[in-house]
Design a protein around this motif. Sequence first.
Motif, short mmCIF file in Angstrom:
data_model
loop_
_atom_site.label_atom_id
_atom_site.label_comp_id
_atom_site.label_asym_id
_atom_site.label_seq_id
_atom_site.Cartn_x
_atom_site.Cartn_y
_atom_site.Cartn_z
N ASP A 1 33.58 -22.58 -31.53
CA ASP A 1 34.46 -22.42 -30.38
C ASP A 1 33.62 -21.99 -29.17
O ASP A 1 32.99 -20.93 -29.19
CB ASP A 1 35.51 -21.36 -30.73
N ALA A 2 33.63 -22.79 -28.12
CA ALA A 2 32.76 -22.54 -26.96
C ALA A 2 33.18 -21.31 -26.15
O ALA A 2 32.48 -20.90 -25.22
CB ALA A 2 32.72 -23.77 -26.06
N LEU A 3 34.32 -20.72 -26.49
CA LEU A 3 34.74 -19.50 -25.79
C LEU A 3 34.47 -18.24 -26.63
O LEU A 3 34.74 -17.13 -26.17
CB LEU A 3 36.24 -19.56 -25.47
N ASN A 4 33.96 -18.41 -27.84
CA ASN A 4 33.81 -17.29 -28.76
C ASN A 4 32.33 -16.91 -28.89
O ASN A 4 31.53 -17.60 -29.53
CB ASN A 4 34.39 -17.68 -30.13
N LYS A 5 31.99 -15.78 -28.27
CA LYS A 5 30.58 -15.35 -28.21
C LYS A 5 29.97 -15.14 -29.59
O LYS A 5 28.84 -15.59 -29.84
CB LYS A 5 30.50 -14.05 -27.40
N GLN A 6 30.72 -14.51 -30.50
CA GLN A 6 30.17 -14.25 -31.84
C GLN A 6 29.95 -15.55 -32.61
O GLN A 6 28.95 -15.72 -33.30
CB GLN A 6 31.11 -13.35 -32.66
N ALA A 7 30.92 -16.47 -32.48
CA ALA A 7 30.80 -17.74 -33.19
C ALA A 7 29.58 -18.51 -32.67
O ALA A 7 28.81 -19.08 -33.45
CB ALA A 7 32.07 -18.56 -33.00
N VAL A 8 29.40 -18.51 -31.34
CA VAL A 8 28.27 -19.22 -30.76
C VAL A 8 26.95 -18.56 -31.19
O VAL A 8 25.96 -19.25 -31.45
CB VAL A 8 28.41 -19.30 -29.22
N ALA A 9 26.98 -17.24 -31.31
CA ALA A 9 25.76 -16.54 -31.77
C ALA A 9 25.37 -17.00 -33.17
O ALA A 9 24.18 -17.09 -33.50
CB ALA A 9 25.99 -15.03 -31.76
N SER B 1 32.02 -23.68 -14.24
CA SER B 1 33.13 -22.83 -13.80
C SER B 1 32.96 -21.49 -14.52
O SER B 1 32.06 -21.33 -15.35
CB SER B 1 34.47 -23.46 -14.19
N THR B 2 33.88 -20.55 -14.26
CA THR B 2 33.75 -19.24 -14.91
C THR B 2 34.02 -19.32 -16.41
O THR B 2 33.66 -18.42 -17.16
CB THR B 2 34.73 -18.23 -14.28
N LEU B 3 34.65 -20.43 -16.86
CA LEU B 3 34.91 -20.59 -18.29
C LEU B 3 33.60 -20.72 -19.09
O LEU B 3 33.51 -20.28 -20.24
CB LEU B 3 35.76 -21.86 -18.50
N ALA B 4 32.60 -21.33 -18.47
CA ALA B 4 31.31 -21.54 -19.15
C ALA B 4 30.45 -20.29 -18.98
O ALA B 4 29.82 -20.09 -17.95
CB ALA B 4 30.61 -22.76 -18.56
N GLN B 5 30.47 -19.46 -20.00
CA GLN B 5 29.80 -18.17 -19.88
C GLN B 5 28.32 -18.27 -20.24
O GLN B 5 27.85 -19.29 -20.75
CB GLN B 5 30.52 -17.16 -20.77
N ASP B 6 27.60 -17.17 -19.95
CA ASP B 6 26.15 -17.17 -20.16
C ASP B 6 25.75 -17.55 -21.58
O ASP B 6 24.70 -18.16 -21.79
CB ASP B 6 25.57 -15.78 -19.84
N PHE B 7 26.58 -17.19 -22.57
CA PHE B 7 26.17 -17.49 -23.95
C PHE B 7 26.26 -18.99 -24.28
O PHE B 7 25.76 -19.42 -25.31
CB PHE B 7 26.97 -16.65 -24.98
N ILE B 8 26.88 -19.78 -23.40
CA ILE B 8 26.88 -21.24 -23.54
C ILE B 8 25.78 -21.87 -22.70
O ILE B 8 25.12 -22.81 -23.10
CB ILE B 8 28.24 -21.83 -23.08
N THR B 9 25.59 -21.34 -21.50
CA THR B 9 24.69 -22.00 -20.55
C THR B 9 23.27 -21.45 -20.59
O THR B 9 22.42 -21.89 -19.82
CB THR B 9 25.22 -21.86 -19.10
N GLY B 10 23.03 -20.48 -21.46
CA GLY B 10 21.71 -19.86 -21.49
C GLY B 10 21.44 -19.10 -20.21
O GLY B 10 20.30 -18.95 -19.79
#
Length: 312
Positions: free
Chosen positions: A27-35, A89-98
Amino acid sequence: MANAAAHLLAGGLVAFPTETVYGLGADALNKQAVARIYEAKGRPADHPLIVHLHSMQAMNQWVEDVPEYAIALARDFWPGPMTLIFKRSTLAQDFITGGQETVGIRVPDHVVALALLEAFHILGGSGIAAPSANRFGQVSPTTAQAVSDELSEYLNGEDQILDGGSCAVGVESTIIVCTGRIPRILRPGGITIEMIKDSTGLTPVQLDSPNEAEEIRVSGSLEKHYSPAAKVLLDTPPTTGQGFIALSESKTPDGVIRLADPKNEVEFARDLYAALRKADEMDLAEVVVEQPQGGGIAIAIRDRLERASKGR
Ligand code: TXA
Ligand code: MG
């Protein structure tokens, strides 16, 4: 699909087929999942991820400042083997965009990927972040078995690998930066220069050296990438005991182990990564690849082989 989508929304990982290579989704909005993606891949955290969407319209919430040529590209080639990079946009947070101000978006062209994205959307999900489903620096997987070989020890019992057969394109998507007046190609792929010209009426700039692409961090642009354990040698005559990948018109000398004999460039791209994996399965020390010449997807093939030949 509903089950896999629900697992994603609950913070789990799902590997899925696309027309290019298999992706490892979260899920691209979930920081832990992306980690967990970064952990499973062993990938540095400042490398951005592509957000996969079920439709072009869904991109509006993720990006800002979409130039006209990008709309033409999206209309012509999505769903398809193309990633577009925009101001985030603000939806794309640092943990997605590096931590970068841009975000990569792609609508893949594969029934399984689209069904998963659709199911995820219906459950209220916004987008699935997915890099290629391989360990960092290795060859991208083009079958579910290859994903399992690469990642099963890094996934947990609940995570899923969806099997959609062999990928039709076989090399990763064309990445096009859409933040300037003209499109810039960051990574060549199935959507070729000619196709971009025809679609937009503009001649894209090619950022083909890692230095040129430096301001834009792209791990696929690292000089060493896409590498099997075997040493990859380009355009030299193969000798006894070496693996060999070339167009079918090239004969196999005695004692040489033929790993693939594609009839054309399109088949070459489709078969390349599986052939490199086969070399490792057979414990070959060296693989000789006779590169296809010319434009189109042959450019993407030579780009990946150039990096694979630098070794790990
Ligand atoms: O075909 C593909 O693109 C596959 C399938 C699964 O969709 N995905 C893929 O992802 O190849 P990955 O993460 O292995 O490679 C994507 C590349 C990375 O090198 C990443 O650095 C770059 O895209 N990238 C992603 N977002 C970016 C951004 N905002 N700016 C620059 N590069 C970006
Ligand atoms: Mg990759």
